[in-house]
Design a protein around this motif. Structure first.
Motif, short mmCIF file in Angstrom:
data_model
loop_
_atom_site.label_atom_id
_atom_site.label_comp_id
_atom_site.label_asym_id
_atom_site.label_seq_id
_atom_site.Cartn_x
_atom_site.Cartn_y
_atom_site.Cartn_z
N ASP A 1 0.82 -0.85 0.10
CA ASP A 1 -0.29 0.40 0.31
C ASP A 1 1.00 0.95 -0.12
N PRO A 2 1.38 2.07 -0.81
CA PRO A 2 1.99 3.27 -1.05
C PRO A 2 1.58 4.35 -0.01
N ALA A 3 0.61 4.50 -0.10
CA ALA A 3 -0.35 4.93 1.07
C ALA A 3 0.77 5.72 2.84
N SER A 4 0.44 4.01 2.80
CA SER A 4 1.35 3.79 4.12
C SER A 4 2.81 4.24 4.38
N ASN A 5 3.20 4.61 3.14
CA ASN A 5 4.48 4.36 2.41
C ASN A 5 5.43 5.77 4.41
N SER A 6 6.34 5.46 5.65
CA SER A 6 6.71 6.32 6.47
C SER A 6 8.16 6.98 6.38
N MET A 7 8.42 6.59 5.36
CA MET A 7 9.96 6.76 4.89
C MET A 7 10.38 6.34 3.42
N LEU A 8 10.96 7.31 2.98
CA LEU A 8 12.02 6.53 1.65
C LEU A 8 13.29 7.80 1.09
N SER A 9 14.00 6.27 0.81
CA SER A 9 15.45 7.16 0.22
C SER A 9 16.24 6.47 -0.88
N HIS A 10 17.11 7.21 -1.09
CA HIS A 10 18.00 6.81 -2.07
C HIS A 10 19.39 7.03 -1.35
N PHE A 11 19.95 5.46 -2.22
CA PHE A 11 21.18 5.92 -1.32
C PHE A 11 21.98 5.15 -3.20
N GLY A 12 23.34 5.56 -3.63
CA GLY A 12 24.44 5.24 -4.20
C GLY A 12 25.52 4.15 -2.98
N VAL A 13 26.32 3.45 -3.69
CA VAL A 13 27.33 3.30 -2.68
C VAL A 13 28.44 3.50 -2.94
N ARG A 14 29.58 3.38 -2.48
CA ARG A 14 30.54 4.26 -1.87
C ARG A 14 31.73 3.39 -0.64
N THR A 15 32.87 3.13 -0.90
CA THR A 15 33.59 2.54 0.18
C THR A 15 35.15 3.15 0.88
N ARG A 16 35.09 4.17 2.19
CA ARG A 16 35.78 4.45 2.79
C ARG A 16 36.12 4.12 2.96
N LEU A 17 37.63 3.72 3.69
CA LEU A 17 38.25 2.98 4.64
C LEU A 17 40.17 4.10 4.39
N VAL A 18 39.76 4.24 5.87
CA VAL A 18 40.93 5.71 6.67
C VAL A 18 42.79 4.28 6.62
N ARG A 19 43.66 5.32 5.81
CA ARG A 19 44.71 4.87 5.99
C ARG A 19 45.41 4.59 7.82
N ARG A 20 44.72 5.32 8.70
CA ARG A 20 45.39 4.99 9.94
C ARG A 20 44.01 5.43 10.78
N MET A 21 43.85 5.21 11.89
CA MET A 21 42.34 5.17 13.17
C MET A 21 43.29 6.09 13.92
N VAL A 22 44.59 6.03 14.39
CA VAL A 22 45.67 6.50 15.38
C VAL A 22 45.78 7.42 15.10
N THR A 23 45.78 9.52 15.33
CA THR A 23 46.28 9.68 15.28
C THR A 23 47.16 10.97 16.71
N GLY A 24 48.08 10.85 17.34
CA GLY A 24 48.67 11.09 18.33
C GLY A 24 47.47 10.58 19.68
N ARG A 25 46.56 11.51 20.31
CA ARG A 25 45.93 11.31 21.40
C ARG A 25 44.42 11.44 20.64
N THR A 26 43.94 11.37 19.07
CA THR A 26 42.23 11.01 18.58
C THR A 26 42.75 10.49 17.72
N VAL A 27 41.74 8.85 18.47
CA VAL A 27 41.26 7.88 17.36
C VAL A 27 39.54 8.17 16.34
N LEU A 28 40.24 7.90 15.50
CA LEU A 28 38.67 7.45 14.40
C LEU A 28 37.90 6.53 14.78
N ILE A 29 36.84 6.27 14.59
CA ILE A 29 35.64 4.86 14.98
C ILE A 29 34.69 4.90 14.16
N GLY A 30 34.02 4.41 13.65
CA GLY A 30 32.46 4.45 13.23
C GLY A 30 33.42 4.83 11.97
#
Length: 377
Positions: A247-276
């Motif tokens: 039922d299209p009338a029951s729609n409560s969320m709609l989203s279009h998305f493409g796809v990509r990959t991004r991977l850092v080469r390091r997660m730890v820099t000094g006293r800062t850490v990247l996560i997620g």
């Protein structure tokens, strides 16, 4: 001055903070948004993440609110090709939990506020970080005013559009894919109940997942990346490929998305850490992104705790970075397999693929292996 600054108050940042707060670490979470998002892409919580969430006491309530998906069904050409059980993937949580990200964030925020009502600071945008080797200072703005926060350690969980990552000069490996999807939430008109369903059709895959409140999420792989329509278009495409009326009338969320990959080469820099997602962005197909971030946090928390108590954690940080970057690379490869499985095929090759899926699923060892990989075990 606090022990740890967590930059980003989404599900990963909130979980990271709760892990530290419950062990007496002083934390400030700096979140740019003034409130939570009503709609989100992430709905799947895998068994390893549920084990981690159990560690801060929120898993039981989340399981009670969500839909445990214990089986997945592969369908092609109107017939069932395979039925996958998750019964053996985990002793504690033998399922994938379907729960909207907004509800997940609410549960995590409530736990953070139980531990420290003053920990979460909303409406704060971090502009710059300064690491002098002894502490990290965040220069930020809130309500048009400048403010500073200082901590021994900073953890950036500020997502795919991280403002911290470029400041650290962290190089990123990137890959863009031609795959594109449209997804929407509707009233559940199927008989699948709590099961997930994957329709392997020649025009492209259609995925269907249960949600709380008798809702169902539909994800359609687009043949033309620029051909994303509205809710009626999505419903029409689901009908064309699966034969199921929505039922299209029951729609409560709609989203279009493409796809990509991004991977850092390091997660730890000094006293800062990247996560997620600040450290690794992968395809949403397979529902691994948010879970990867939680597992980053679970691995990092004991290292941070030891560091704050004066231990030399250089080796532990290197091990953390190596293992979590390897986990992200594995997840990226798995997402590529998931996407390849659902790409459009001519009728002949589509039939060959579907027969191969049915044959593989009939082998117990392959069935068990795929079930474990699908649930991030």
């Amino acid at each position: 001055m606090v022990d740890v600054l967590v930059i980003g108050g989404g599900p990963v940042g909130l979980f990271m903070a709760a892990l530290l707060l419950q062990h007496g670490v002083s934390v400030r979470i700096l979140e740019q948004r003034t409130g939570t998002e009503r709609h989100s892409r992430a709905i799947g919580i895998h068994p390893p993440s549920l084990d981690a969430l159990q560690g801060i006491g929120v898993a039981p309530a989340m399981v009670a609110e969500g839909v445990p998906i214990r089986h997945g069904i592969a369908i092609g050409g109107g017939r069932t090709l395979a039925r996958m059980s998750f019964a053996q993937v985990s002793e504690n949580f033998p399922f994938v939990l379907a729960l909207p990200q907004s509800r997940t964030e609410a549960a995590l925020e409530a736990r953070v506020r139980e531990l420290d009502p003053a920990a979460l600071h909303r409406g704060v945008r971090v502009e710059r970080l300064h690491d002098d080797g002894r502490q990290v200072t965040a220069e930020a703005t809130t309500g048009g005013s400048a403010v500073q926060y200082t901590a021994a350690i900073a953890i950036a969980a500020d997502g795919v559009r991280s403002t911290v990552r470029p400041q650290l000069g962290a190089a990123v490996r990137t890959k863009d894919y031609r795959d594109s999807y449209l997804m929407g939430d509707f009233a559940d008109s199927t008989g699948f109940g709590p099961d997930a369903a994957l329709f392997l059709e020649s025009a492209g895959i259609v995925e269907s997942f249960p949600l709380p409140g008798m809702l169902r999420r539909w994800v359609v792989r687009l043949a033309d990346p620029g051909n994303a329509g509205d809710a009626k278009w999505l419903v029409h495409t689901v009908k064309q490929r699966t034969g199921i009326d929505v039922d299209p009338a029951s729609n409560s969320m709609l989203s279009h998305f493409g796809v990509r990959t991004r991977l850092v080469r390091r997660m730890v820099t000094g006293r800062t850490v990247l996560i997620g997602d600040a450290a690794h962005e992968i395809s949403p197909i397979g529902g691994q992104g948010m879970n990867l971030g939680w597992l980053d946090a679970a691995a990092l928390a004991p290292v941070v705790h030891a560091s704050l108590h004066g231990a030399d954690v250089g080796a532990e940080l290197r091990n953390f970075e190596t293992s979590r970057m390897a986990a992200a690379a594995r997840a990226a490869r798995q997402s590529e397999i998931n996407m390849a499985l659902g790409r459009p095929l001519p009728a002949g090759p589509c039939g060959v693929r579907n027969r191969a899926v049915a044959a593989a699923a009939s082998e117990p060892a392959i069935h068990a292996f795929v079930a474990r990989r699908f649930t991030m075990q």
